[in-house]
Structure formats: structure tokens, C-alpha cells
Scaffold this active site. Structure first.
Site, PDB file in Angstrom:
ATOM      1  N   ASN A  12      41.043  18.083  52.358  1.00  0.00           N
ATOM      2  CA  ASN A  12      39.610  17.920  52.093  1.00  0.00           C
ATOM      3  C   ASN A  12      39.477  16.570  51.384  1.00  0.00           C
ATOM      4  OD1 ASN A  12      37.182  20.062  50.352  1.00  0.00           O
ATOM      5  ND2 ASN A  12      36.877  18.616  51.994  1.00  0.00           N
ATOM      6  N   ASN A  76      27.706  15.381  49.888  1.00  0.00           N
ATOM      7  CA  ASN A  76      28.286  15.728  51.179  1.00  0.00           C
ATOM      8  C   ASN A  76      28.308  14.510  52.094  1.00  0.00           C
ATOM      9  OD1 ASN A  76      28.680  18.572  50.720  1.00  0.00           O
ATOM     10  ND2 ASN A  76      26.473  18.845  50.956  1.00  0.00           N
ATOM     11  N   CYS A  85      32.257  21.385  44.130  1.00  0.00           N
ATOM     12  CA  CYS A  85      33.304  21.237  45.132  1.00  0.00           C
ATOM     13  C   CYS A  85      34.640  21.540  44.463  1.00  0.00           C
ATOM     14  CB  CYS A  85      33.299  19.833  45.712  1.00  0.00           C
ATOM     15  SG  CYS A  85      34.569  19.559  46.962  1.00  0.00           S
ATOM     16  N   ASN A  87      37.836  21.595  45.683  1.00  0.00           N
ATOM     17  CA  ASN A  87      38.877  20.599  45.923  1.00  0.00           C
ATOM     18  C   ASN A  87      38.499  19.271  45.277  1.00  0.00           C
ATOM     19  OD1 ASN A  87      40.704  22.146  47.504  1.00  0.00           O
ATOM     20  ND2 ASN A  87      39.381  21.911  49.287  1.00  0.00           N
ATOM     21  N   ASN A 162      27.971  27.433  44.334  1.00  0.00           N
ATOM     22  CA  ASN A 162      27.281  27.026  45.556  1.00  0.00           C
ATOM     23  C   ASN A 162      27.357  28.193  46.539  1.00  0.00           C
ATOM     24  OD1 ASN A 162      29.991  26.815  46.125  1.00  0.00           O
ATOM     25  ND2 ASN A 162      29.918  24.768  46.980  1.00  0.00           N
ATOM     26  N   ASN A 195      27.900  27.329  53.074  1.00  0.00           N
ATOM     27  CA  ASN A 195      29.195  27.142  53.715  1.00  0.00           C
ATOM     28  C   ASN A 195      29.584  28.480  54.351  1.00  0.00           C
ATOM     29  OD1 ASN A 195      29.121  24.629  52.546  1.00  0.00           O
ATOM     30  ND2 ASN A 195      30.638  25.083  50.982  1.00  0.00           N
ATOM     31  N   GLU A 219      31.483  23.552  56.498  1.00  0.00           N
ATOM     32  CA  GLU A 219      30.772  23.188  55.274  1.00  0.00           C
ATOM     33  C   GLU A 219      29.411  22.595  55.609  1.00  0.00           C
ATOM     34  OE1 GLU A 219      32.650  21.551  51.813  1.00  0.00           O
ATOM     35  OE2 GLU A 219      34.572  21.451  52.869  1.00  0.00           O
ATOM     36  N   CYS A 228      38.257  23.941  51.911  1.00  0.00           N
ATOM     37  CA  CYS A 228      37.059  24.000  51.066  1.00  0.00           C
ATOM     38  C   CYS A 228      37.425  24.840  49.854  1.00  0.00           C
ATOM     39  CB  CYS A 228      35.883  24.603  51.820  1.00  0.00           C
ATOM     40  SG  CYS A 228      34.429  24.926  50.775  1.00  0.00           S
ATOM     41  N   GLY A 229      37.490  24.216  48.674  1.00  0.00           N
ATOM     42  CA  GLY A 229      37.974  24.919  47.492  1.00  0.00           C
ATOM     43  C   GLY A 229      37.115  26.103  47.090  1.00  0.00           C
ATOM     44  N   THR A 230      35.810  25.895  46.983  1.00  0.00           N
ATOM     45  CA  THR A 230      34.945  27.012  46.623  1.00  0.00           C
ATOM     46  C   THR A 230      34.916  28.049  47.740  1.00  0.00           C
ATOM     47  OG1 THR A 230      33.025  25.743  47.405  1.00  0.00           O
ATOM     48  CG2 THR A 230      33.489  25.701  45.024  1.00  0.00           C
TER      49      THR A 230
END
Length: 290
Positions: A12, A76, A85, A87, A162, A195, A219, A228-230
């Protein structure tokens, strides 16, 4: 000319621009050009490194935590503003440390301001861990229609700062055949978008007390990304929710760009979720902002 650094967390990737005093006002068009993989540097988003005191959104962060000197102004790839975010904040913290803008001794915490609130970063065995704060079921559980699947699937709405919608699939084959060049269609549509994560459980789901799943993600404002970390956190939370009370609080989530760790733990204000994984800086350069 504007100096930049390119970095990524499990694929990412981000363009990092240091703007400590908040003097660079990036337009939507400039962000989109910088992130364009054919005509710009190429990235999933922009991380602007700015002092919390130099950006309007930072006032809330400083009120929450006076030591949150730095604010992650995240955009974004299409130029839209994102709240958080997972990551990106690890890459952001890594940049602060490598640039000498902050210090993080073993056992200490680095608070970073975001539009989702202050997030605490610590060192971990795999790189960095970020406390994403309290999570919640959003109550937005739309049907999800995506190319590559013949049947519309139900989604589970999860908010980790988010919005996310997580969709369970039956097999690796279903995961592989997804066509994510275009955004999945949510019915009903969510006002702020979301997402969308597609997840397959490991076989077995739990090994040595740790849950294992695989996922792909679309995303909002970007498209399909390597990670995508979250979204990884939302995926682990969703699978634990579906699995029931005996499901573990520690998870490993495999994404196209690597593997990330997720941990759920009790806090004074409710259950929190933490994300751990690597962060790397790739190269530096300069570019004209047109």
C-alpha cells in the site's frame, strides 16, 4: 520544486511530502497527478507531514492529546480526504523517525493526529503497531454487487475511524475471480462511501490460538490496492463477529502485499483494535507541482 519520499506498507504505497509549517496547499488535481502511475510518481495516496498546530484539523488532535505534535494529512489517490489509513500511519511514523522529526524508544508511544482522532504508534516485532481506537458495528449492512460474483452478497458495516463493508466469500477461487477494476455497488449506497473487503477464512480458521484469513480490498477514492490497514482490521473484526464468542482476539490477515497482524483488547472507553506490520521508505526525489 517539492521534495518527496516514496514509501509503502505491505504494498500500500504513498507519496510523503514534508510540510511542517503547513505552507503547501495541495489541490485535488495536484494530488491526483502525483498519484497517477503513468503521469506522476504513482501511489495509493498522499501523506502530508504537517505539525498539528499548523493545520485546522490539528486543533482537535491537540485538544485530545497535547503531545500529538504531528498530523497525518491523508489524501486518497483521487484527491479526496480520508479520515484514517492504517498502513499510511505506520509509514508516516517511520518517516518521522528516519527524518529525525520524532523519536520512539522501545516501550514508548508516538501519538499522531488524524481526522479520526489521535492514534498511538509503538514499535513491534514486525515494524510498528498502531492503536486504531474503539471500533463499532456501523449498522450499515448493504448488499454488495461486484463483477466476478454471480450473486449479490450481504456485507457487514464496520467503523474503525473510517467506513468499511466486509463480505464473506466461500473459497479462494471466488476471491481470485473478483473483478475489482470498478467499484463494487452497494445497495443501498452509503452517503460517504466505504472501503469494501472480500474475505475467505483460513483452513483451519484458528491455528495455535490465532485466527487466519485472506482478503482483497477495493478502497474508495483509489481502487483495488495491495493492502488496506484499516480494512485488515475491519476484516478480522467481522470474521470474529461471525465466528462467535469462542473466536480469538489475535489474527493474521493475508493480503496481496503481505501479512498484517490484528489484536483486539479492552480499554477504558471500550474495546480497541490494533494493527501491526512493516513500513518501508523506497526512494526520494523532487517534482514540480503543476
Amino acid at each position: 520544486m517539492v521534495a518527496f519520499t516514496k514509501g509503502h506498507g505491505t504494498g500500500n504505497d504513498f507519496v510523503i511530502i514534508a510540510d511542517p509549517d503547513g505552507q503547501i496547499d495541495l489541490t485535488v488535481e495536484q494530488v491526483a497527478v502525483l498519484c497517477d502511475r503513468n503521469f506522476g510518481i504513482g501511489a495509493d495516496g498522499i501523506l502530508r507531514v504537517v505539525r498539528s498546530s499548523a493545520i485546522d484539523a490539528g486543533a482537535v488532535a491537540l485538544a485530545e492529546e497535547p503531545d500529538a505534535e504531528w498530523f497525518m494529512d491523508y489524501r486518497n489517490a483521487d484527491g479526496s480526504i480520508a479520515e484514517m489509513c492504517g498502513n499510511g500511519i505506520r509509514v508516516f511514523a517511520h518517516y518521522l523517525l528516519r527524518s529525525g522529526l520524532a523519536a520512539l524508544e522501545p516501550g514508548s508511544t508516538l501519538p499522531i493526529g488524524t481526522r479520526a482522532g489521535v492514534r498511538d504508534v509503538t514499535r513491534s516485532e514486525t515494524g510498528y503497531q498502531v492503536d486504531l481506537g474503539r471500533w463499532r458495528l456501523s449498522g450499515d449492512d448493504p448488499l454488495v454487487n461486484v463483477e466476478g460474483l454471480a450473486v449479490t452478497r450481504p456485507g457487514l458495516g464496520i467503523d474503525v475511524g473510517n467506513p468499511h463493508v466486509v463480505v464473506a466469500l466461500a473459497s479462494d477461487q471466488e476471491l481470485a475471480t473478483l473483478e475489482l477494476q470498478r467499484s463494487p455497488v452497494l445497495e443501498p449506497a452509503l452517503p460517504a462511501g466505504a472501503n469494501v473487503e472480500f474475505v475467505v477464512p483460513g483452513e483451519p480458521l484458528v491455528r495455535d490460538g490465532i485466527g487466519h484469513v485472506r482478503m482483497r480490498v477495493f478502497e474508495r477514492g483509489v481502487g483495488e490496492t495491495q493492502s488496506c490497514g484499516t480494512g485488515v482490521a475491519a476484516t478480522a473484526l467481522a470474521v470474529r463477529y461471525w465466528a462467535g464468542e469462542q473466536a480469538p482476539d489475535n489474527w493474521r490477515v493475508e493480503v496481496p502485499g503481505g501479512t498484517l497482524g490484528v489484536r483486539m483488547f479492552a480499554a477504558e472507553d471500550g474495546e480497541h483494535v490494533a494493527l501491526s506490520g512493516p513500513a518501508q521508505l523506497v526512494f526520494r526525489g523532487e517534482i514540480d507541482l503543476v
